[in-house]
Design an enzyme around this catalytic site. Sequence first.
Site, PDB file in Angstrom:
ATOM      1  N   HIS A 122     -23.185 -35.355  16.485  1.00  0.00           N
ATOM      2  CA  HIS A 122     -21.912 -35.143  15.774  1.00  0.00           C
ATOM      3  C   HIS A 122     -21.915 -33.857  14.943  1.00  0.00           C
ATOM      4  CE1 HIS A 122     -20.480 -38.986  17.058  1.00  0.00           C
ATOM      5  NE2 HIS A 122     -21.423 -39.662  16.416  1.00  0.00           N
ATOM      6  N   ASP A 178     -24.464 -41.549  24.413  1.00  0.00           N
ATOM      7  CA  ASP A 178     -24.252 -42.341  23.201  1.00  0.00           C
ATOM      8  C   ASP A 178     -22.860 -42.994  23.277  1.00  0.00           C
ATOM      9  OD1 ASP A 178     -25.369 -42.450  20.081  1.00  0.00           O
ATOM     10  OD2 ASP A 178     -23.162 -42.477  20.181  1.00  0.00           O
ATOM     11  N   HIS A 231     -20.660 -43.046  21.061  1.00  0.00           N
ATOM     12  CA  HIS A 231     -19.664 -42.205  20.391  1.00  0.00           C
ATOM     13  C   HIS A 231     -19.589 -40.824  21.028  1.00  0.00           C
ATOM     14  CE1 HIS A 231     -21.221 -45.082  17.298  1.00  0.00           C
ATOM     15  NE2 HIS A 231     -19.938 -45.199  17.015  1.00  0.00           N
ATOM     16  N   ASP A 241     -26.435 -47.352  21.499  1.00  0.00           N
ATOM     17  CA  ASP A 241     -25.386 -48.141  20.839  1.00  0.00           C
ATOM     18  C   ASP A 241     -24.316 -48.586  21.840  1.00  0.00           C
ATOM     19  OD1 ASP A 241     -24.709 -45.446  21.013  1.00  0.00           O
ATOM     20  OD2 ASP A 241     -24.149 -45.230  18.901  1.00  0.00           O
TER      21      ASP A 241
HETATM   22  C1  OKP Z   1     -23.476 -41.971  15.000  1.00  0.00           C
HETATM   23  B1  OKP Z   1     -24.013 -41.931  16.398  1.00  0.00           B
HETATM   24  C2  OKP Z   1     -18.906 -47.731  10.343  1.00  0.00           C
HETATM   25  C3  OKP Z   1     -18.920 -46.240  10.100  1.00  0.00           C
HETATM   26  C4  OKP Z   1     -19.083 -45.531  11.369  1.00  0.00           C
HETATM   27  C5  OKP Z   1     -19.637 -43.360  12.251  1.00  0.00           C
HETATM   28  C6  OKP Z   1     -20.600 -43.772  13.303  1.00  0.00           C
HETATM   29  C7  OKP Z   1     -21.578 -42.686  13.564  1.00  0.00           C
HETATM   30  C8  OKP Z   1     -22.340 -42.937  14.806  1.00  0.00           C
HETATM   31  N1  OKP Z   1     -19.331 -48.450   9.210  1.00  0.00           N
HETATM   32  N2  OKP Z   1     -19.558 -44.192  11.140  1.00  0.00           N
HETATM   33  O1  OKP Z   1     -23.133 -41.433  17.378  1.00  0.00           O
HETATM   34  O2  OKP Z   1     -24.578 -43.154  16.876  1.00  0.00           O
HETATM   35 ZN    ZN Z   2     -23.319 -43.384  18.503  1.00  0.00          ZN
END
Ligand code: OKP
Ligand code: ZN
Length: 342
Positions: A161, A197, A199, A286
Amino acid sequence: MHMIPVVASDVHKAHHSIEFSRGTLGPSQEDPRRADIIATALRMAGHALREPEDLDLDLLARVHTPEYVEFLSTAWALWEERFGADVPAMGFTWPGRGSDVSRPDDLVGRLGYHSFAADCSIGPATWHAACEAAAIAQTAADLVNGGERAAFGLCRPPGHHATTDQFGGYCYLNNAAVAAQRLLDHGAARVSVLDVDYHHGNGTQAIFDDRRDVLTVSIHADPTVEFPWFSGYAHERGVGDGDGANVNLPLPLGSGIGDYRSALDTALDLIGSAGCEAIVVALGVDTFVDDPLGAFTLGSDDYTEIASRISTLDLPTAIVQEGGYAVEAIGDNVATFLAPFS
Ligand code: OKP
Ligand code: ZN
């Protein structure tokens, strides 16, 4: 059997951020235990773990701006001097849309300027941990440059990110981008970053958006209903020289291996036909069914299939750790993913 080499370090342990979630500030889900559990699982599976070489600051400067590096490396000391060591540093004011933004001189203004989300903070150990994670990615790429067919960098904090000049999403330095740039600097004419990932890898996309030499491909949850909200859409195809060199494959919440396999095959066809000489896999687990942050339904066995398909590209492969928050399963899931590369 040749188990792929793993680069890891204990430096990450002292970094544990806070995050703003559902109206409360609390300890981040991006917990130090994550990397410790993965390291243990990989040792048990028979991988040899080694420490990283020192981070090459010239390499880092090809991925991040000098202003951002200066900010990150000094933010904690400036914060501590001003507000004390009891609470970590976080931004809370971000520029509005369409505004022509200048960089504030003040630390508090800079925390907003150099971040995009309220889900991570800077503490006394953050800069050192972020540099170590980037060094781990660099070293994994160096192992591949040195002839390993694949290598794994157990990076923590994650990186995908982080943009050229902003932290957020638990990420400070973009480890996958560092690895990709290292593969290019060793002589690859073109490389791909495949981000699996849950996200969208908005930072990696942003860093390479206007470049043709890095094909960025990300398979992730539909950003209309998931972080990072403002990027990850299929119409984002790269800009200028990079037009066509960014591919987003968003999937609906609830997606399982069937939907995932289709997206992955699309990704692999594109990477295979783009003349890439090496690949970086940004590995988040994830996507696992029990992940507390994710809403895909992949099972542990699915990581064998995903990794096997990626390995059929038959490209030198640097794999770097991104997310994965189901701590009871994270070690097995990463070990399962790495096995087909051995
Ligand atoms: C990072 B990676 C929820 C907040 C979520 C953003 C997630 C970041 C993910 N409590 N915050 O891509 O695994
Ligand atoms: Zn993620």
